[in-house]
Design an enzyme around this catalytic site. Structure first.
Site, mmCIF file in Angstrom:
data_model
loop_
_atom_site.group_PDB
_atom_site.id
_atom_site.type_symbol
_atom_site.label_atom_id
_atom_site.label_comp_id
_atom_site.label_asym_id
_atom_site.label_seq_id
_atom_site.Cartn_x
_atom_site.Cartn_y
_atom_site.Cartn_z
ATOM 1 N N CYS A 99 0.832 -1.196 0.000
ATOM 2 C CA CYS A 99 0.000 0.000 0.000
ATOM 3 C C CYS A 99 0.869 1.249 0.000
ATOM 4 O O CYS A 99 1.845 1.343 0.748
ATOM 5 C CB CYS A 99 -0.923 -0.005 1.208
ATOM 6 S SG CYS A 99 -2.191 -1.278 1.126
ATOM 7 N N TYR A 103 -8.383 -8.527 5.860
ATOM 8 C CA TYR A 103 -9.360 -7.824 5.044
ATOM 9 C C TYR A 103 -10.572 -8.726 4.782
ATOM 10 O O TYR A 103 -10.641 -9.836 5.290
ATOM 11 C CB TYR A 103 -8.693 -7.302 3.773
ATOM 12 C CG TYR A 103 -7.552 -6.352 4.103
ATOM 13 C CD1 TYR A 103 -7.757 -5.255 4.941
ATOM 14 C CD2 TYR A 103 -6.263 -6.569 3.628
ATOM 15 C CE1 TYR A 103 -6.718 -4.392 5.289
ATOM 16 C CE2 TYR A 103 -5.214 -5.709 3.967
ATOM 17 C CZ TYR A 103 -5.450 -4.631 4.793
ATOM 18 O OH TYR A 103 -4.424 -3.789 5.136
ATOM 19 N N LEU A 145 10.532 -11.315 4.515
ATOM 20 C CA LEU A 145 11.930 -11.169 4.929
ATOM 21 C C LEU A 145 12.868 -12.038 4.099
ATOM 22 O O LEU A 145 13.757 -12.702 4.616
ATOM 23 C CB LEU A 145 12.079 -11.471 6.425
ATOM 24 C CG LEU A 145 11.358 -10.498 7.372
ATOM 25 C CD1 LEU A 145 11.597 -10.873 8.816
ATOM 26 C CD2 LEU A 145 11.793 -9.065 7.119
#
Length: 355
Positions: A25, A183, A302
């Site tokens: 985002c 979400y 990561l």
């Protein structure tokens, strides 16, 4: 030969390598969710940098599906027109442009991270009432959602399908369904957030129903040649929540519908999550889904060193490696990885002197 730099065919689309830019985002859209020059440069530079697949941020299929008022959308023809220069640039520089279609559910109408305020944005500042499986907010300070009725659920399914059609019109070559990170679709999947007693709640099959209906509608909307990916939270990292075993079942169902790759992330549905962060901490989730569900997967989380990314693909833990923060730090990470792994330079002629 490097496994990381081997092409990956997904239906009629071939990725030039196994490196993808994960959706991130940006909270930088213009009015009404229109992408801006920021998105052209942000996404375009990763294509120039050598990523094989460039995914947009969570792009809302409905206005109320935005995380913040500054999120991008794809619910109108104006959005199609605004995305076209972005997808054209990404494709012109050798990457496959893909959109992540999303609905934020009870995490909608929040301030962007660097705003001085936190939590829910009020109506007076451009906010709105979110929707969710129930009427409980995500956490204190977030807005209280309205529980979706069956007509509202049908509207969500229709909006994802319509968004997929618009995505193709806008020049995207692949579509990802966002069913992760707390979400809306993830809220229906998780027993921590879905307490419904109708056909969309209760046992696992009922909780999976909305995600599978969306996947089925998107596949029908885009036709047989377009790759459809789905990002899931493979575990909630909370006792009594959604588990990796649940995800194996879901992934198998998605593959049966026509989803081509499961993008295995995790968490986001509960503030009680306890995530064991570390290099490649989510790779075992992608590996188990790939092994037990028999579906291609993407690994994320990561992954920073080229040798690690190479090992993930070469060992068969995942078919695709998605990089997020590492590509924010270095848009040209794929070019650097190629040099480190002994792959011949194939980037823009303008940058060949740096090879």
């Amino acid at each position: 030969m490097s496994s990381l730099f081997t092409p990956l065919a997904l239906r009629a689309v071939t990725l030039p390598n196994r490196i993808a830019m994960a959706p991130m985002c940006q909270y930088s859209a213009g009015p009404d969710g229109l992408p801006t020059d920021w998105h052209l440069i942000h996404l375009g530079s990763r294509a120039v940098g050598g990523a094989g697949l460039v995914l947009t941020e969570a792009t809302a299929v409905l206005p109320e599906g935005r995380i913040s008022p500054q999120d991008t959308g794809l619910w109108s023809g104006a959005h199609v027109d605004a995305w076209r220069p972005v997808t054209a640039f990404v494709a012109a520089h050798g990457a496959v442009p893909a959109v992540q279609l999303a609905h934020a559910g009870f995490k909608a109408s929040t301030y962007r991270p660097w705003a001085p305020e936190n939590g829910g944005v009020p109506d007076t500042e451009g906010g709105w009432t979110p929707v969710a499986p129930g009427a409980e907010p995500f956490t204190a300070g977030y807005r209280t959602p309205t529980s979706l009725d069956e007509a509202g659920i049908a509207g969500v399914v229709e909006a994802f399908a319509a968004g997929a059609v618009r995505a193709l019109d806008a020049g995207f070559a692949a579509v990802e369904i966002h069913a992760a990170h707390g979400y809306l679709l993830n809220e229906f999947l998780s027993p921590l957030t879905n307490h419904r007693t109708d056909a969309y709640g209760g046992d696992r099959a009922a909780r999976m129903r909305l995600t599978l209906e969306v996947a089925r509608a998107v596949r029908a909307a885009v036709g047989e040649d377009v790759p459809v990916l789905t990002r899931i939270s493979a575990t909630d990292w909370v006792e009594g929540g959604w588990t990796i075993d649940d995800s194996v079942v879901l992934a198998g169902e998605l593959a049966g519908i026509g989803v081509d790759l499961v993008d295995a992330s995790s968490g986001g549905v509960s503030v009680d999550q306890r995530i064991p962060l570390g290099p490649g901490y989510q790779v075992p989730l992608a590996a188990q889904i790939r092994r037990e569900a028999g579906v291609p997967t993407g690994a994320v989380g990561l992954i920073v060193e080229p040798e690690h990314a190479e090992q993930i693909v070469a060992s068969g833990e995942a078919d695709l490696v998605l990089l997020g923060r590492e590509l924010l730090r270095d848009p040209y990470w794929p070019r650097r990885a190629a040099a480190k792994l002994g792959v011949a330079y194939s980037g823009p002629a303008q940058y060949a002197r740096a090879a």
